[in-house]
Write an enzyme that holds these catalytic residues in place. Structure first.
Site, PDB file in Angstrom:
ATOM      1  N   LYS A 241       0.857  -1.200   0.000  1.00 23.31           N
ATOM      2  CA  LYS A 241       0.000   0.000   0.000  1.00 23.31           C
ATOM      3  C   LYS A 241       0.882   1.235   0.000  1.00 23.31           C
ATOM      4  CE  LYS A 241      -2.518   1.576   3.693  1.00 23.31           C
ATOM      5  NZ  LYS A 241      -2.525   3.042   3.808  1.00 23.31           N
TER       6      LYS A 241
ATOM      7  N   ASP B 171      -3.371   4.207  -2.134  1.00 22.28           N
ATOM      8  CA  ASP B 171      -4.380   4.666  -1.160  1.00 22.28           C
ATOM      9  C   ASP B 171      -4.370   6.188  -1.072  1.00 22.28           C
ATOM     10  OD1 ASP B 171      -6.277   4.683   0.843  1.00 22.28           O
ATOM     11  OD2 ASP B 171      -4.834   4.221   2.432  1.00 22.28           O
TER      12      ASP B 171
ATOM     13  N   LYS C  81      -7.346   7.945  -1.607  1.00 22.17           N
ATOM     14  CA  LYS C  81      -8.718   8.301  -1.194  1.00 22.17           C
ATOM     15  C   LYS C  81      -9.266   9.482  -1.994  1.00 22.17           C
ATOM     16  CE  LYS C  81      -8.349   6.423   3.499  1.00 22.17           C
ATOM     17  NZ  LYS C  81      -6.897   6.114   3.597  1.00 22.17           N
TER      18      LYS C  81
ATOM     19  N   ASP D  74     -13.739  14.103  -5.210  1.00 24.26           N
ATOM     20  CA  ASP D  74     -13.764  15.364  -5.960  1.00 24.26           C
ATOM     21  C   ASP D  74     -14.963  15.289  -6.899  1.00 24.26           C
ATOM     22  OD1 ASP D  74     -12.910  17.786  -7.292  1.00 24.26           O
ATOM     23  OD2 ASP D  74     -10.864  17.307  -6.657  1.00 24.26           O
TER      24      ASP D  74
ATOM     25  N   THR E 191     -12.367   5.723  10.331  1.00 22.42           N
ATOM     26  CA  THR E 191     -12.456   5.199  11.702  1.00 22.42           C
ATOM     27  C   THR E 191     -12.049   6.235  12.735  1.00 22.42           C
ATOM     28  OG1 THR E 191     -10.288   4.217  11.338  1.00 22.42           O
ATOM     29  CG2 THR E 191     -12.171   2.749  11.147  1.00 22.42           C
TER      30      THR E 191
ATOM     31  N   ARG F 292       2.831  -1.589  10.851  1.00 21.96           N
ATOM     32  CA  ARG F 292       3.880  -1.705  11.862  1.00 21.96           C
ATOM     33  C   ARG F 292       4.241  -3.136  12.257  1.00 21.96           C
ATOM     34  NH1 ARG F 292       1.024   3.042  15.093  1.00 21.96           N
ATOM     35  NH2 ARG F 292      -0.652   2.116  13.867  1.00 21.96           N
TER      36      ARG F 292
HETATM   37  O1  C5P Z   1       0.760   0.126  11.255  1.00 24.14           O
HETATM   38  P1  C5P Z   1      -0.662  -0.318  11.059  1.00 24.14           P
HETATM   39  O2  C5P Z   1      -0.799  -1.812  10.819  1.00 24.14           O
HETATM   40  O3  C5P Z   1      -1.599   0.191  12.117  1.00 24.14           O
HETATM   41  O4  C5P Z   1      -1.061   0.386   9.667  1.00 24.14           O
HETATM   42  C1  C5P Z   1      -2.362   0.329   9.149  1.00 24.14           C
HETATM   43  C2  C5P Z   1      -2.436   1.062   7.846  1.00 24.14           C
HETATM   44  O5  C5P Z   1      -3.812   1.122   7.457  1.00 24.14           O
HETATM   45  C3  C5P Z   1      -1.948   2.493   7.878  1.00 24.14           C
HETATM   46  O6  C5P Z   1      -1.433   2.821   6.582  1.00 24.14           O
HETATM   47  C4  C5P Z   1      -3.208   3.285   8.156  1.00 24.14           C
HETATM   48  O7  C5P Z   1      -3.140   4.596   7.646  1.00 24.14           O
HETATM   49  C5  C5P Z   1      -4.237   2.466   7.383  1.00 24.14           C
HETATM   50  N1  C5P Z   1      -5.608   2.625   7.871  1.00 24.14           N
HETATM   51  C6  C5P Z   1      -5.980   2.345   9.170  1.00 24.14           C
HETATM   52  N2  C5P Z   1      -7.272   2.515   9.558  1.00 24.14           N
HETATM   53  C7  C5P Z   1      -8.173   2.956   8.695  1.00 24.14           C
HETATM   54  C8  C5P Z   1      -7.829   3.236   7.383  1.00 24.14           C
HETATM   55  C9  C5P Z   1      -6.515   3.052   7.008  1.00 24.14           C
HETATM   56  O8  C5P Z   1      -5.160   1.923   9.959  1.00 24.14           O
HETATM   57  N3  C5P Z   1      -9.426   3.077   9.082  1.00 24.14           N
END
Ligand code: C5P
Length: 234
Positions: free
Chosen positions: A32, A59, A61, A64, A123, A214
């Site tokens: 991503k 990603d 998003k 427009d 979220t 992460r």
């Molecule tokens: O590090 P982690 O596993 O939390 O990363 C989750 C990824 O998914 C990040 O790129 C975050 O921006 C994205 N994301 C999220 N929750 C959302 C939408 C996207 O964690 N509701």
């Protein structure tokens, strides 16, 4: 199911992104690329990540006027991304034009049209945030409303939180793909994610793809972390 792991390349620069992508590519299905990396590294980062052999989920998003979103999606299709995001609250005309933009560019280039994923309610928003923008509903009911509107407009995929997988599966056609962040293998740090699910539980609940950042990129051995997650799914 093919490899459902999408690794979030949440790093600020191309060099770090490519080092990570090359290290983990054999163990994952896609990467991503979000706003931070895309804005700093430019469209070339998509090509370079594609060169690892993995798919790319762009990603950005988009939200427009329909014409602008159609053109942005067409440009992304020319870049050969396999998935991309649009905000469903842009409305059904915008979503239909997004699909047209993808299909037209796919025909012109010979690339496959990307899976267009709808984002419903971020979220980070709770009920009072929705009220502030004149949406007088709970986040849960707004998610269902936007998801049904989006799939009615022709979208074949949505991004959702782990807790939304089961309620969405109840109301959506089975063909709709669900992509879920907020994934944490047992024992890993949750960080700022408040409602998390394990990879196996998310797939069991009906997720098709898992966005994982992460727990993979911050691990001591990212490739092994990805392989362990994949093993936990089999
Ligand atoms: O590090 P982690 O596993 O939390 O990363 C989750 C990824 O998914 C990040 O790129 C975050 O921006 C994205 N994301 C999220 N929750 C959302 C939408 C996207 O964690 N509701």
């Amino acid at each position: 199911m093919k490899n459902p792991i999408i690794v979030a390349l949440d790093v600020p620069e191309a060099s770090a992104a490519l080092t990570l992508a090359e290290a983990v590519a054999p163990a994952v299905g896609a990467f991503k690329i979000g706003k931070e990396l895309f804005v700093s590294a430019g469209p070339d980062i998509v090509k370079r990540v594609r060169d690892t052999g993995a798919a790319v989920f762009l990603d950005l998003k988009f939200h427009d006027i329909p014409n602008t979103v159609a053109k942005a999606v067409a440009s992304a299709t020319r870049l050969d991304v396999q998935m991309l995001t649009v905000h469903t609250c842009g409305g059904s005309t915008m979503l239909e034009r997004a699909l047209e933009g993808a299909n037209e560019a796919a025909e012109q280039t010979g690339n496959e049209a990307p899976l267009i994923l709808g984002v419903t309610v971020l979220t980070s928003m709770d009920e009072s945030d929705l009220n502030e923008v004149s949406v007088n509903k709970t986040p849960e009911s707004q998610v269902i409303h936007l998801a049904q509107m989006a799939t009615g407009a022709g979208l074949k995929g949505l991004v959702c939180s782990p807790k939304e997988i089961a309620p969405l599966r109840e109301v959506l056609p089975a063909e709709v793909k669900l992509v879920t962040p907020g994934i944490r293998p047992a024992g890993s740090e949750t960080g700022d994610q408040k409602r998390v699910m394990s990879p196996a539980d998310a797939v069991q609940a009906g997720a098709d793809w898992l966005v994982i950042g992460r727990p993979i990129y911050a691990a001591d051995h990212p490739r092994e972390a990805a392989e362990a997650i994949l093993d936990s799914l089999n």
